[in-house]
Design a protein around this motif. Sequence first.
Motif, PDB file in Angstrom:
ATOM      1  N   ILE A  50       2.623  -6.526  10.993  1.00 45.12           N
ATOM      2  CA  ILE A  50       2.390  -7.453   9.877  1.00 45.12           C
ATOM      3  C   ILE A  50       1.123  -7.051   9.125  1.00 45.12           C
ATOM      4  N   LEU A  51       1.269  -6.708   7.874  1.00 45.94           N
ATOM      5  CA  LEU A  51       0.098  -6.321   7.079  1.00 45.94           C
ATOM      6  C   LEU A  51      -0.055  -7.246   5.875  1.00 45.94           C
ATOM      7  N   ALA A  52      -1.236  -7.781   5.705  1.00 43.30           N
ATOM      8  CA  ALA A  52      -1.454  -8.688   4.578  1.00 43.30           C
ATOM      9  C   ALA A  52      -2.296  -8.019   3.500  1.00 43.30           C
ATOM     10  N   SER A  53      -2.014  -8.364   2.275  1.00 45.61           N
ATOM     11  CA  SER A  53      -2.772  -7.786   1.156  1.00 45.61           C
ATOM     12  C   SER A  53      -2.513  -8.584  -0.110  1.00 45.61           C
ATOM     13  N   GLU A  54      -3.056  -8.125  -1.209  1.00 47.53           N
ATOM     14  CA  GLU A  54      -2.716  -8.752  -2.475  1.00 47.53           C
ATOM     15  C   GLU A  54      -1.321  -8.301  -2.888  1.00 47.53           C
ATOM     16  N   ALA A  55      -0.779  -9.006  -3.849  1.00 49.97           N
ATOM     17  CA  ALA A  55       0.582  -8.724  -4.279  1.00 49.97           C
ATOM     18  C   ALA A  55       0.618  -7.695  -5.402  1.00 49.97           C
ATOM     19  N   THR A  56       0.379  -6.439  -5.066  1.00 49.88           N
ATOM     20  CA  THR A  56       0.467  -5.411  -6.090  1.00 49.88           C
ATOM     21  C   THR A  56       1.246  -4.208  -5.570  1.00 49.88           C
ATOM     22  N   VAL A  57       1.762  -3.442  -6.497  1.00 47.38           N
ATOM     23  CA  VAL A  57       2.497  -2.234  -6.151  1.00 47.38           C
ATOM     24  C   VAL A  57       1.566  -1.318  -5.342  1.00 47.38           C
ATOM     25  N   GLU A  58       0.370  -1.196  -5.838  1.00 50.50           N
ATOM     26  CA  GLU A  58      -0.636  -0.350  -5.213  1.00 50.50           C
ATOM     27  C   GLU A  58      -0.858  -0.676  -3.732  1.00 50.50           C
ATOM     28  N   LYS A  59      -1.013  -1.962  -3.458  1.00 51.82           N
ATOM     29  CA  LYS A  59      -1.238  -2.371  -2.070  1.00 51.82           C
ATOM     30  C   LYS A  59      -0.003  -2.105  -1.220  1.00 51.82           C
ATOM     31  N   GLY A  60       1.152  -2.320  -1.806  1.00 58.46           N
ATOM     32  CA  GLY A  60       2.385  -2.057  -1.081  1.00 58.46           C
ATOM     33  C   GLY A  60       2.442  -0.590  -0.699  1.00 58.46           C
ATOM     34  N   TYR A  61       2.035   0.220  -1.629  1.00 56.41           N
ATOM     35  CA  TYR A  61       2.023   1.660  -1.408  1.00 56.41           C
ATOM     36  C   TYR A  61       1.085   2.026  -0.267  1.00 56.41           C
ATOM     37  N   ARG A  62      -0.127   1.560  -0.371  1.00 55.36           N
ATOM     38  CA  ARG A  62      -1.137   1.887   0.652  1.00 55.36           C
ATOM     39  C   ARG A  62      -0.729   1.442   2.043  1.00 55.36           C
ATOM     40  N   ASN A  63      -0.284   0.218   2.113  1.00 53.20           N
ATOM     41  CA  ASN A  63       0.080  -0.305   3.423  1.00 53.20           C
ATOM     42  C   ASN A  63       1.263   0.437   4.026  1.00 53.20           C
ATOM     43  N   THR A  64       2.157   0.854   3.152  1.00 53.89           N
ATOM     44  CA  THR A  64       3.311   1.589   3.653  1.00 53.89           C
ATOM     45  C   THR A  64       2.877   2.939   4.207  1.00 53.89           C
TER      46      THR A  64
END
Lengths: 335, 335
Positions: free
Chosen positions: A213-227
């Motif tokens: 489970i990874l939490a972050s802000e709701a941005t494409v960028e964060k989705g990318y990084r976390n992935t």
Amino acid sequence: MKPTIYDVAKAAGVSIATVSKVINNTGRISEETKKKVLDVMEELRYQPSVVASALTGKRTYTIGLLIPDLANPFFAEIARSVEDRGQELGFSVVMCSTDNDSKKEAKYISLLKQKSVDGIVLAAGFQNDTVLKELVQEKFPLALIAREIPELAIDSVVLDDFLGGYQVTEHLLSLGHRRIAVLAEKARSSKERIRGYRHALQNAGIEFDQSLILASEATVEKGYRNTVQLLDSSDPPTAIFATNDLLAIGVIQAGRERGIGVPDDLSVVGFDNTILAAIVDPPLTTVAQPIHEMGRQVMDILIQRIEDEKKMKQRVVLLPELVIRKSTKPLQVKK
Amino acid sequence: MKPTIYDVAKAAGVSIATVSKVINNTGRISEETKKKVLDVMEELRYQPSVVASALTGKRTYTIGLLIPDLANPFFAEIARSVEDRGQELGFSVVMCSTDNDSKKEAKYISLLKQKSVDGIVLAAGFQNDTVLKELVQEKFPLALIAREIPELAIDSVVLDDFLGGYQVTEHLLSLGHRRIAVLAEKARSSKERIRGYRHALQNAGIEFDQSLILASEATVEKGYRNTVQLLDSSDPPTAIFATNDLLAIGVIQAGRERGIGVPDDLSVVGFDNTILAAIVDPPLTTVAQPIHEMGRQVMDILIQRIEDEKKMKQRVVLLPELVIRKSTKPLQVKK
DNA sequence: TTGAAAGCGCTAACAG
DNA sequence: CTGTTAGCGCTTTCAA
């Protein structure tokens, strides 16, 4: 100069009280004078001043809409639906993008009150609890959309996020996935979605793994990084559930960059079913929120509240719908 | 009840005139009483009523923003930038989505005037010329964004659409494309973009072919349909210039469906550089509009106009920038 | 440096 | 059925 009620009264040879009555359709006016007044109003292109009428205690017929970010398609769609219903009901809506910044929230609220808006609808992610509580205490007409605050009695229309999370997970499980990561935003709705996810896992007898489970802000960028982070871990997931479409798109992009194909090597599910979901490649399996219906309902509820502050408070829960597109696929057994 | 100016006057032991003066920082008030009044205001959490002050002829500090559709990412971004600048300057913005429907336009305009907004910014695509002319005649503060009306003297900030169209076409020509179709929307800005396109063709000595120009609404769906039509024609284009990203996405989808790969078999260019352009696959070569800058400038200009109706009118033209991504590619010579 | 008072455009008793 | 009048909360002369 714009004509005032005096101008039409004079031109029609009646008193301003009479004019006021025909404007508001109150009192009893003879058909004859009524027609005359109406004619004069037309002729003079008279338009009653909302400002003046508001000063006498009437409505401003304006409401405020606080959302995190108008440039985010999900919120833009919410805004549009709220605006549409407002328009139908004769209310204007003033937009306030808060960026989830509690300072801005407070500033906007204060501004809206100075302007005597009749009510405020708050969309997901309001940080400033203090301000909110004050509003509630002074019985300021309020309604929440896509947001719940269990500890405060506020009218709201929300999605059943738990069910949404459950549906997603069940879908993924049915495709054979067992290691399912979650990219969440830091909002309460995400917590519910995660709860649904956990429940589904539990039902399937799969152990919950917090590291997924990874939490972050709701941005494409964060989705990318976390992935990227997930993909680089020793035991990467075979599916990722992103709690909104933006994050999901980040997942797809990260996969592409790493040579991990979606859905062949990695299944991904989004949430919200924004216009983006249909546009990315592969088209995103995601959870649809009935945004239009939600917008309509908050406005209706808010206006009821404006009209009768003692009306029963209510929480409307709408049900999500899983939209299966091409970003999910049965798990490939490694040979 | 909310405190009024009388409440603070009484509590501070001064007259309402004095309070008014400290609120507005006008007249001459002794530091002492000023401080006292300020303190009382704070203590009572007094907030002056914009409604009341507006009635005395002051501003409402509210402006209207008319756009075709808030749910369209391009306009959502415009709205956001306008809102941001408004916020900085102390103005609220009320949103009005017109769907390019002249009835709605007229209705919204009328509503905004009743509410005594200080000014209106009009975004691309205003149908109702009559209403507009009236507004201009009565010197109502107005500013246009991403929209030009040559025959009317209105402050505006626009993109150099001609140059944008030219850049796109030049880019495509440089890649060896000769048969370049255009999917246009029915807006004036599109006409300019097409003019740029024609100019580039002319410079390259290529004959203009009217059958390559297709006009429609700005939706993915229409882009799709028109592309199918082009692809099915006897002499299909090798490149398509869509005058906005939505249409361009329709092109890509149609290509995919028909087994025409972008960019291998077909190059496509969009316009606007919305969030969508970065998200589609392949990422879209498109023309970036400096939306943020545009929003900022219209607000500034509009407010100048509000403050001084005799100020010189101006038209600010910002320059586009071609963003080359993956949807364009040198023409493959057929073997 | 302060305050009294007239008004902004409209609504809502109240009287006639 | 129609008109008179007192506000709504604030700004702005004009005196004091």
